[in-house]
Design an enzyme around this catalytic site. Structure first.
Site, PDB file in Angstrom:
ATOM      1  CE1 TYR A 182       5.708 -10.000  -2.387  1.00 15.78           C
ATOM      2  CE2 TYR A 182       6.020 -12.374  -2.296  1.00 15.78           C
ATOM      3  CZ  TYR A 182       5.495 -11.207  -1.759  1.00 15.78           C
ATOM      4  OH  TYR A 182       4.755 -11.263  -0.605  1.00 15.78           O
ATOM      5  CB  ILE A 207      -2.547  -9.711   6.077  1.00 12.74           C
ATOM      6  CG1 ILE A 207      -2.667 -10.880   5.083  1.00 12.74           C
ATOM      7  CG2 ILE A 207      -1.997 -10.204   7.418  1.00 12.74           C
ATOM      8  CD1 ILE A 207      -1.341 -11.462   4.624  1.00 12.74           C
ATOM      9  CG  ASP A 251      -2.761   0.967   2.679  1.00 13.40           C
ATOM     10  OD1 ASP A 251      -2.826   1.186   1.454  1.00 13.40           O
ATOM     11  OD2 ASP A 251      -2.820  -0.180   3.163  1.00 13.40           O
ATOM     12  CB  THR A 309      -3.620  -3.674  -3.557  1.00 17.14           C
ATOM     13  OG1 THR A 309      -2.712  -3.638  -2.447  1.00 17.14           O
ATOM     14  CG2 THR A 309      -2.847  -3.803  -4.850  1.00 17.14           C
ATOM     15  CG  PHE A 336      -2.581 -22.306 -13.848  1.00 14.96           C
ATOM     16  CD1 PHE A 336      -2.717 -21.893 -15.168  1.00 14.96           C
ATOM     17  CD2 PHE A 336      -3.238 -21.579 -12.850  1.00 14.96           C
ATOM     18  CE1 PHE A 336      -3.468 -20.763 -15.494  1.00 14.96           C
ATOM     19  CE2 PHE A 336      -3.991 -20.458 -13.164  1.00 14.96           C
ATOM     20  CZ  PHE A 336      -4.112 -20.048 -14.491  1.00 14.96           C
ATOM     21  CB  ALA A 366       2.854  -0.978   3.249  1.00 18.73           C
ATOM     22  CB  VAL A 420      -5.421 -20.579  -4.977  1.00 11.67           C
ATOM     23  CG1 VAL A 420      -5.066 -21.316  -3.701  1.00 11.67           C
ATOM     24  CG2 VAL A 420      -6.140 -21.517  -5.929  1.00 11.67           C
TER      25      VAL A 420
HETATM   26  N1  LIG Z   1      -1.317 -12.817   1.206  1.00 13.91           N
HETATM   27  C1  LIG Z   1      -0.324 -13.672   1.390  1.00 13.91           C
HETATM   28  O1  LIG Z   1      -0.532 -14.901   1.269  1.00 13.91           O
HETATM   29  C2  LIG Z   1       1.062 -13.183   1.758  1.00 13.91           C
HETATM   30  C3  LIG Z   1       2.091 -14.128   1.856  1.00 13.91           C
HETATM   31  C4  LIG Z   1       3.366 -13.707   2.206  1.00 13.91           C
HETATM   32  C5  LIG Z   1       3.609 -12.362   2.502  1.00 13.91           C
HETATM   33  N2  LIG Z   1       2.603 -11.463   2.375  1.00 13.91           N
HETATM   34  C6  LIG Z   1       2.904 -10.049   2.679  1.00 13.91           C
HETATM   35  O2  LIG Z   1       1.933  -9.548   3.554  1.00 13.91           O
HETATM   36  C7  LIG Z   1       1.737  -8.164   3.337  1.00 13.91           C
HETATM   37  C8  LIG Z   1       0.257  -7.884   3.189  1.00 13.91           C
HETATM   38  O3  LIG Z   1      -0.239  -8.612   2.069  1.00 13.91           O
HETATM   39  P1  LIG Z   1      -1.785  -8.722   1.712  1.00 13.91           P
HETATM   40  O4  LIG Z   1      -2.016 -10.085   1.214  1.00 13.91           O
HETATM   41  O5  LIG Z   1      -2.597  -8.201   2.847  1.00 13.91           O
HETATM   42  O6  LIG Z   1      -1.847  -7.751   0.450  1.00 13.91           O
HETATM   43  P2  LIG Z   1      -2.679  -6.401   0.212  1.00 13.91           P
HETATM   44  O7  LIG Z   1      -2.331  -5.972  -1.177  1.00 13.91           O
HETATM   45  O8  LIG Z   1      -4.108  -6.594   0.555  1.00 13.91           O
HETATM   46  O9  LIG Z   1      -2.026  -5.421   1.280  1.00 13.91           O
HETATM   47  C9  LIG Z   1      -0.903  -4.624   1.004  1.00 13.91           C
HETATM   48  C10 LIG Z   1      -1.252  -3.205   1.442  1.00 13.91           C
HETATM   49  O10 LIG Z   1      -0.096  -2.378   1.231  1.00 13.91           O
HETATM   50  C11 LIG Z   1      -0.534  -1.152   0.629  1.00 13.91           C
HETATM   51  N3  LIG Z   1       0.573  -0.617  -0.161  1.00 13.91           N
HETATM   52  C12 LIG Z   1       1.126  -1.156  -1.276  1.00 13.91           C
HETATM   53  N4  LIG Z   1       2.101  -0.345  -1.719  1.00 13.91           N
HETATM   54  C13 LIG Z   1       2.174   0.707  -0.858  1.00 13.91           C
HETATM   55  C14 LIG Z   1       2.989   1.862  -0.790  1.00 13.91           C
HETATM   56  N5  LIG Z   1       3.927   2.110  -1.707  1.00 13.91           N
HETATM   57  N6  LIG Z   1       2.806   2.727   0.233  1.00 13.91           N
HETATM   58  C15 LIG Z   1       1.850   2.488   1.180  1.00 13.91           C
HETATM   59  N7  LIG Z   1       1.037   1.418   1.147  1.00 13.91           N
HETATM   60  C16 LIG Z   1       1.207   0.535   0.146  1.00 13.91           C
HETATM   61  C17 LIG Z   1      -1.719  -1.552  -0.243  1.00 13.91           C
HETATM   62  O11 LIG Z   1      -2.579  -0.481  -0.561  1.00 13.91           O
HETATM   63  C18 LIG Z   1      -2.401  -2.608   0.623  1.00 13.91           C
HETATM   64  O12 LIG Z   1      -3.355  -2.027   1.495  1.00 13.91           O
HETATM   65  C19 LIG Z   1       2.563  -7.800   2.099  1.00 13.91           C
HETATM   66  O13 LIG Z   1       3.765  -7.188   2.528  1.00 13.91           O
HETATM   67  C20 LIG Z   1       2.850  -9.141   1.454  1.00 13.91           C
HETATM   68  O14 LIG Z   1       4.071  -9.137   0.751  1.00 13.91           O
HETATM   69  C21 LIG Z   1       1.326 -11.844   2.002  1.00 13.91           C
END
Ligand SMILES: NC(=O)c1ccc[n+]([C@@H]2O[C@H](COP(=O)([O-])OP(=O)(O)OC[C@H]3O[C@@H](n4cnc5c(N)ncnc54)[C@H](O)[C@@H]3O)[C@@H](O)[C@H]2O)c1
Length: 313
Positions: free
Chosen positions: A144, A12, A31, A35, A204, A74, A187
């Site tokens: 979480y 995102i 970052d 991941t 599931f 992040a 998913v």
């Molecule tokens: N994907 C979804 O459906 C969803 C839903 C609700 C909330 N979120 C939130 O949105 C945000 C982005 O999610 P995403 O789906 O893009 O996941 P993602 O794993 O692709 O992105 C998370 C990013 O944070 C970085 N990161 C993780 N730990 C870190 C640390 N300790 N220091 C610095 N960087 C770090 C990772 O390298 C990654 O680039 C997250 O905070 C997640 O909780 C996502």
């Protein structure tokens, strides 16, 4: 505007970075690539490899950059990882989040836009109940959900203590290009990736569990609006308000891809909620945001990307 996007190499965050760069903002990506993928980062943004758990490194970086605004994405975003290792989840999401807030406060950052989790904060939405509004008492059912929600309290408290202003965007299930088809979450990406490889889809339980899906491009739009929303602050669901079951998703994927999948049912996963759907009334009224991308359109864009990505993997 000078903006730090934490998690800007992730699914995102990297789309948020692209949009900010397009509108001429000066963007710094923070970052640690745990991941994320450096290849996702827009070449016009500056990528800085820092772990948000490192308070001193975060503080020093913020001192150098002095961001006017921060989009904090992040995080540890996998519910199952949080269950296996709640300490790690809390360290990244709660303590890391606190480091970002305190550094922003020290440097006079005006606004923080925070990636909240509507999919986990409300817990189970009982059948027949209205879509969850932001006033519904939180009831997270995973480490979480607890860690993501906890940071909302710090944001509100520090805003009351003089800033930064904050906008919590409670995301539903987000999908779109750059979401990993190999992860445990997401998913649509997982199904599309398996379809592309000719593999069966695992469902599931009975597949009637529902979620609220929003296309990543619509979520990016919410960030742009929230960043420039004057004094508007608080908590906002960024939701479609529409419930889609896993079985509905499979039907739509069949329509979009032209591939009839083999579906294998497996036992329901312990702790998985049956129903998540959220109201988007508040964000519509405050920011004039709505989910514009239909599931079919968003899935087609995701499918195009998966074909390119998995095809070249
Ligand atoms: N994907 C979804 O459906 C969803 C839903 C609700 C909330 N979120 C939130 O949105 C945000 C982005 O999610 P995403 O789906 O893009 O996941 P993602 O794993 O692709 O992105 C998370 C990013 O944070 C970085 N990161 C993780 N730990 C870190 C640390 N300790 N220091 C610095 N960087 C770090 C990772 O390298 C990654 O680039 C997250 O905070 C997640 O909780 C996502």
């Amino acid at each position: 505007m000078r903006i730090i996007v934490t998690g800007g190499a992730g699914f995102i965050g990297s789309h948020v970075v692209d949009a900010l760069v397009r509108q001429g903002d000066e963007v710094f990506v923070v970052d640690n690539l745990v991941t994320g993928d450096a290849g996702n980062v827009n070449p016009k943004a500056r990528m800085i490899n820092v772990d948000i758990q490192n308070k001193d490194a975060v503080s020093a970086l913020w001192r150098d950059v002095k961001p006017a605004a921060v989009c904090h994405l992040a995080g540890q975003m996998d519910v199952r990882v949080s269950t296996r290792d709640p300490g790690y989840d809390a360290a990244v999401n709660i303590l890391g989040g606190l480091n970002v807030i305190l550094a922003s406060r020290e440097q006079g950052t005006q606004r923080i836009i925070y990636a909240g989790s509507g999919g986990t904060v409300y817990g189970e939405i009982p059948a027949g109940a209205s879509p969850a509004e932001e006033t519904l008492l939180p009831n997270p059912l995973s480490p979480y959900g607890i860690s993501k929600h906890t940071v909302e309290h710090y944001l509100a408290m520090y805003a009351a203590w003089g800033g930064p202003e904050y906008v919590v965007l409670r995301f539903p299930n987000v999908y779109g290009p750059r979401q990993s088809p190999h992860g445990e979450a997401g998913v649509i990406a997982i199904f599309a990736g398996r379809l592309q490889q000719g593999l069966p889809l695992f469902v599931f339980g009975d597949g009637r569990q529902t979620r609220d899906y929003v296309y990543v491009g619509d979520l990016v739009e919410a960030h742009l609006l929230a960043l420039r929303a004057g004094t508007v602050q608080g908590v906002f669901n960024v939701a479609s308000g529409v419930e889609t079951s896993v079985l509905d998703l499979i039907d739509l994927l069949r329509e979009v891809t032209g591939i009839a999948p083999v579906v294998i049912h497996q036992p329901a996963r312990a702790g998985e909620v049956q129903r998540v759907v959220m109201s988007n009334k508040r964000i519509l009224e405050a920011l004039d945001w709505r989910a514009r991308t239909s599931l079919v359109t968003g899935m087609s864009q995701t499918w195009d990307w998966i074909r390119m990505k998995v095809g070249h993997a």
